[in-house]
Design an enzyme around this catalytic site. Structure first.
Site: not given
Ligand code: MN
Length: 725
Positions: A77-78
């Site tokens: 995600e990050d």
């Protein structure tokens, strides 16, 4: 920041099964590296979050791969890392878990309805593939909620709503009690801070009432000690745990189910965990020896487990100081399942849970199928909420096939769960071979048989919509009406609207009605009044649900208050309260809570705006006060008691007695012998060695109080008896 790999290794030391420490350490190093430049909103290093998620998973007893995925869950995600990178470094299983969680993360569940439904569908699909994804997601949400203070107020509210409506019910559905309760309590704190504070204060007030035991904690400790002394010889190694009911548990009773604080009488709970089933029953006997049990509050979920496999003995007793509390008794195995639910599957790899796992997940598939048929996003949301929120019953077809339905389902629901046509053509049903009304609620283990007709023009009844529990049945019945009966639907909708308007005193001329309904129909996104009527007719719109809006629109339209209309010759009778009101037709009647009138008391009615007539005693201080205000005089209205001996009313007795052995038990058994049901009792020990006991009881006429008082006065030790009526 001090939190690091060590706290994971510590937790693993105390875990019941072994973990691949090497793999977990590698994942930790990798995640730390990936997130090295990131900070949480609170300003702490980002890695704190994945560590805490992994910790929650270890404490749940999840397997190594889940813990590793917990550490890596925000990496895709990050950061620039991809699913393939993870697969290469940690294997395909972990990569799938991380990918599943990533897909769920940041899909806001509360967005535009359309997208929102799509997101929930994704979540369910992820779950049906590998349930560990959702357990990791729940751990992620739990840690985020624990640290929600750092979010903006708006975000806190959004996430709390989502937690309350989707995640907590999911946790409940998977049997994960500890997670569910913590999620609910945190969400409640942000969603209804005033009520949360009120409950905290009420619990503190309860402490003051318990001042002889100093506070809730010392009271619980005192009871724990007492229980321990009693059972130490019959159940060695027993674990005794006392706790206060959760804030949300209390909230539900008071704010949602409308009970008074005084009715929530099991705010304390004691849990006794023992080695064997026979010890459970021995402990139960011992508890009933030292505490007086409250009748009808004993439940044996050991011999009849709940559908989610929960097992325990429950009893509510009156403890030291006259304070009631619940006792739950179970074995260590039962306890683990009760606390961790589906997670127990990974703890006991062999046996116990694997069988239940399949059954527990069948509802997910059902919801996904249903989604493909739902009309509107709102419909689908509604079905998610009912289907996720409720527990299940297991019943059988005559061929021995198992059907799983939510608790509260009827024979009609069962018929529709087999096939739409079986439902539409049903004319009757049998439970265990005997004919039963089709609205009968079905119970686990019953064999249900549906009787159908071959007649081509037979169909369901509209009334069924009010009876059925499952969204599946509701949906199928509605579609039948929608398809088959447009003309009838319009007629039905028109009648329904007329009836509801009359009930709510909405009076319009035929012309006004057209204009008014046209605006209502358009506001509800219908092209014509007929479409609007038809939707009501097939059950797509529930009039009572939109009534508050309509009433609002009507008061604006007419610019008049919604007060009942008076008329000299009219009268109305309210069976639930047993009161006849003179001068008004069809009105809502409530008995005032301030003075609790009972047949035999002299009474008067007070018209409240939009809420019918409230009945008070003529000597009620509130009434005497209001009567001084001339402007209020036209709101009083004559009322009198109908002769309805079957109604029962709450009254109260305040008893002062010497504090001697079993005085409370003597009084309760005397009341029982008089057939008086106790709604609630509260005892308070006074410094002069007397005890003051307030009973709230159900009676049907004020004259009963006299005979009760006479009987009770004969008990030695009673000093005085006062009744409210
Ligand atoms: Mn996260």
């Amino acid at each position: 920041m001090l939190i690091g790999i060590n706290c994971l290794l510590d937790a693993i030391k105390y875990a019941d099964h072994s973990y691949n420490i090497d793999l977990i350490t590698r994942a930790f190093e990798f995640a730390k590296e990936c997130h090295s430049c990131q900070k949480r909103l609170s300003g702490e290093p980002y890695i704190i979050h994945p560590i805490n998620v992994a910790l929650i998973l270890i404490n749940l007893g999840m397997d190594t791969n889940s813990v590793v995925a917990g550490l890596l869950h925000d990496v895709i995600e990050d950061t620039k890392i991809s699913k393939d990178d993870i697969s290469e470094k940690f294997g395909a299983d972990i990569a799938l878990l991380v990918d599943g969680v990533t897909k769920l993360s940041n899909v806001p569940l509360y967005t535009k309805e359309e997208q929102h439904v799509e997101n929930i569908r994704k979540m369910l699909l992820a779950m049906s593939k590998d349930i560990r994804v959702i357990v990791i997601k729940l751990a992620d949400r739990l840690h985020n909620m624990r640290t929600a203070q750092a979010w903006s107020e708006q975000k806190r509210r959004d996430k709390s709503l989502e937690t309350m409506e989707i995640y907590a019910p999911l946790a409940q559905r998977l049997g994960m009690r500890t997670i569910k309760e913590e999620l609910e309590d945190i969400a409640l704190k942000y969603l209804d801070p005033v009520a949360y504070e009120e409950i905290t204060q009420m619990l503190q007030k309860q402490e003051l009432n318990n001042s002889i035991y100093l506070n809730n904690e010392t009271y619980i400790e005192y009871i724990e000690q007492k229980v321990f002394n009693k059972i130490k010889n019959i159940a060695s190694n027993a674990k005794i745990n006392g706790r206060l009911k959760s804030h949300y548990g209390i909230y539900r009773k008071i704010y949602i189910n409308g009970k008074d604080w005084e009715e929530v009488f099991d705010i304390y709970a004691i849990r006794v965990i023992v080695n064997t089933v026979s010890e459970c029953y021995n402990v139960l006997g011992a508890m009933h020896e030292i505490f007086t049990p409250i009748p009808n509050r004993f439940k044996d979920y050991i011999s009849t487990p709940k559908p989610n496999m929960y097992q325990s003995l429950h009893t509510t007793v009156i403890g030291t100081g006259g304070i009631p509390f619940e006792i739950q008794i179970r074995t260590f195995d039962m306890h683990y399942i009760a606390e961790y639910g589906i997670a127990a599957h990974w703890k006991y790899k062999q046996g116990v849970q694997s069988d239940g796992l399949e059954k527990r997940l069948s509802w997910i598939r059902r919801i996904i199928e249903l989604q493909q048929e739902s009309d509107t996003a709102e419909d689908f949301m509604q079905s998610i909420k009912t289907d996720i929120g409720s527990e299940e019953v297991f019943v059988f077809t005559p061929n021995g096939e198992v059907k799983t339905l939510p608790v509260g389902s009827t024979i009609i629901d069962f018929a529709y769960s087999i096939h739409s046509e079986v439902g539409h053509k049903m004319i009757g049903g049998k439970i265990n071979g005997r004919i039963a009304p089709i609205e009968t609620k079905i119970k686990t283990n019953q064999v249900i048989e549906i009787i159908t007709t071959k007649s081509a023009n037979h169909g369901p009844s509209r009334n069924w919509l009010k009876i059925v529990k499952t969204s599946e049945a509701k949906h199928k019945i509605k579609s039948w009406f929608k398809k088959e009966k447009r003309a009838e639907n319009i007629q039905e909708g028109m009648t329904e609207i007329k009836r509801e308007f009359a009930r709510n005193n909405i009076n319009l001329t035929e012309n006004e009605l057209q204009v008014f309904l046209d605006s209502i129909a358009h506001r509800n996104k219908f092209n014509s009044i007929d479409d609007f009527y038809a939707a009501i007719g097939y059950g797509g719109i529930v009039v009572s649900k939109i009534m508050p809006h309509i009433k609002d629109a009507y008061s604006k339209y007419k610019n008049v208050p919604t007060t009942p209309k008076q008329n000299q010759s009219a009268r109305s009778f309210s069976p639930s309260s047993g009161v006849i009101v003179e001068g008004i037709e069809h009105c809502l009647v409530n008995l005032a809570k301030c003075c609790n009138p009972i047949p035999g008391n002299s009474i008067i009615g007070f018209i409240t705006r939009g809420n019918g007539v409230t009945v008070h005693k003529t000597i009620c201080p509130n009434i005497l006060n209001t009567q001084k205000d001339i402007t209020q005089l036209d709101k009083f209205i004559p009322v009198h008691w109908a002769n309805s001996p079957n109604n029962r009313y709450i009254s109260s007795l305040k008893i002062l007695a010497q504090n001697q052995d079993n005085i409370v038990a003597k009084i309760t058994s005397e009341l029982a012998s008089l057939n008086i049901t106790i709604n609630e009792l509260n005892a308070k020990f006074l410094k002069n060695n007397n005890v003051s006991i307030v009973f709230s009881i159900w009676i049907s006429h004020v004259s009963q109080l006299k005979s009760i008082t006479q009987k009770l006065k004969k008990i030695t030790g009673i000093i005085s008896i006062d009744s409210q009526n």
